[in-house]
Design an enzyme around this catalytic site. Sequence first.
Site, short mmCIF file in Angstrom:
data_model
loop_
_atom_site.label_atom_id
_atom_site.label_comp_id
_atom_site.label_asym_id
_atom_site.label_seq_id
_atom_site.Cartn_x
_atom_site.Cartn_y
_atom_site.Cartn_z
CG ASP A 222 -1.45 1.91 6.84
OD1 ASP A 222 -1.89 1.87 5.92
OD2 ASP A 222 -0.84 3.24 7.26
CG ASP B 115 -2.03 0.68 1.27
OD1 ASP B 115 -2.34 1.41 -0.15
OD2 ASP B 115 -1.65 1.47 2.07
#
Length: 815
Positions: free
Chosen positions: A694, A495
């Site tokens: 996350d 990400d």
Amino acid sequence: MHSPKHGRGPQVPGQAPTADIAAAHDSASTPGKPPPTKDPVCGMDVAVPPAHHTTFAGTAYGFCSAGCKAKFDADPGRYVGSAQATPSAPSAPSAPPEHAHAKPAPGGTFYTCPMHPEIRQARPGNCPKCGMALEPELPSLEAGDNPELKDFTRRFWWSLPLSVVVLLLAMFGHRWHLMGMGAQSWVELALTVPVVLWAGWPFFQRGGQSLANRSPNMWTLISLGTGAAFVYSVVATVAPGLFPSAFVSMGRANVYFEAAAVIISLTLLGQILELRARAQTSTAIQSLLGLSPKTARRVRQDGTEEDIALADMQVGDRLRVRPGEKVPADGVVLEGGSLVDESMLTGEPMPVAKHSGDKLIGATLNTHGALLMRCERVGTGSVLSQIVQMVAQAQRSKAPLQRMADGVARWFVVLVVGIAALAFFAWGLFKPEQGWVFGLVNAVSVLIIACPCALGLATPMSIMVATGRAATQGILFRDAAAIENLGKVDTLIVDKTGTLTEGRPAFDRAVPAHGFDASEVLRLAASLDQGSEHPLAEAIVREAHERGIALQAVEAFDAGSGIGVRGRVAGRQLALGNTVLMAQVGVAADPLAAQAEALRQQGASVMYLGVDGALAGLLAVSDPVKASTLQALQTLHAANIRIVMATGDGATTARAVAATLGIDEVHGEVQPQDKLALVARLQQQGRVVAMAGDGINDAPALARADVGIAMGTGTDVAMNNAHVTLVKGDLRGIAIARDLSQATVANMKQNLWFALVYNGLGVPLAAGLLYPLTGWLLSPMFAALAMSLSSASVVGNALRLRGHSRQPIGRQANG
């Protein structure tokens, strides 16, 4: 306020999967079978034809009120009570024939085995294949502690002191002269009975199951080994005269109560550690379920308002969402304007402007203004529910890696039992004098020396030492499968926000127009932004404070446009926002358009500042890349790992960051289900995939990946879904963890080799194979000693991992 995405309208994460459910709800009026005369929700009589009705699984249901219908639509399985009605398992594997007609437990929950997903039944129990306790397919928010974990913990703490006393008596009792050796055997028997017959009873049940289902496993070995040691010792205590003099020492027949007791206690400890690790899976889903607010504020037809439980919401309800509250359901804005923080779904740190007609997602946070919305989807139709189900499905579809010892044990058990039986009958039939006694003793010796202490410790000891070593370096492994899989990874999906970058907007620069300077542009913009709560505004104000710039008071502040802010500072009329706002206030942005586009290409968000109708400059705010990211990716590239970036951020920003970091493949503007599909597609191509993220939006992909890696600076949901957590949020930890993974797998293979060599040499000797040539027999006492030595070698080899270290990352990256 500022618009972080220029020219990009709000998108609804999960829109595709929820559309099917919405369509199913819309087709509820399709005629089906004649409706029942009872409301399935409340049990009241229903008029025929009913005023409120729906169709589910080909059957029509009538309701006494719209409220009952809404509850049914939200969770049909709770009221229908059939396997088809289980919303928590939309893609669960088909039940085996013996469970085909099973009905779920209250709430529509089915139970499945984490190792064998094809095992599925309507009530808790143990897996008939491996003996593991079955787990609910979708944990509830109200779920308490794992009953099996509580039971094993209680059994362990009761058995541990008894096992320690038995072990001390066996080792030192003859030196302490506390009692006669015959009496000591009876004391050991009394202390061992509760350990074996109570604390170890679940293991004997599982061992019996494995035999009944013809699926030999570690439980078969544990139950046979401890059972043989215990039964033999009981006979030696009760009737010592049955045994030849060769098996009598210090005035008593040799007994092995300590072997049975210690094995039971150690096995209980191992199960407790495993169950605690498995509990994290449920924690992840419970964290997702806990994101929804508990109540909603419904606006009645007459304009009055009331607080209702989420379960009482109905499609079409008008709901009030005040500043600081979570959006209670998926729907559309009817009135008002605000900024909504959708980071829990998109991963984007910037709130999204919402106005009349815009879509809202349940469980997102309304940060600024008041909204009036219409509810469009509830229950299993909501985006959050779809994400929960995706996580659950991904977890079920990826069973934990089978321990290498399990594959060995399947055939090892059969071989050991066969050799023990052969030894018993061979001695009994071919040695006339006390042949059956010798046969019994040698059969027990075979089972004791083959007792799976070393085989059972081979992988857990390596895992235990490796996880401790990793923890000292800020790397947390969730289970053995994560360690085993990480060393095989050849593709890493990352990400952007919070993983590659800091995850917090930071001021980049101020570019002045003709007649202004950069400091003045920053001072005016920061003075205006004092009245804003937007993250971009906070970054600008924070930068001004850090530079010691004195800010002036703002008057007539207006943030209602959604495209920027306006106000008056020191008598000057200011406007700060995008090109649309500049056009509205008559400011030409063209002189700085090229510089603005160049900054956007570098991944920054750009705002123009207009002062009294003239362009004063522009300000750029960006999410900076972590200082350690480039070095981490260089190290991973050196290990021949392909790096793929998948982010909910805009494609332009994503490509800019990827170009800076040398990332191999880029996917921008992706939704949670897109990340999940990307992982699945790469796995279908034969790649071993790790996913690093996350945010909550990363949770389904983290669960589906061969190894999910969470940043310790991210959300609890991401960490609970991940197999590995990097406490410091430093991607360099992936290279360290991968190196340790490979060393640990090699160590486990060595341990298995030690265990098998000891057993391979000891089993024939214990069976009496050398007796015709040398006259040697291996008594159970020496069998137990050999078993202990094999365990010691395994433990010693595993402890070598404590000193494992790798070449410094920087040097390896440069090489």
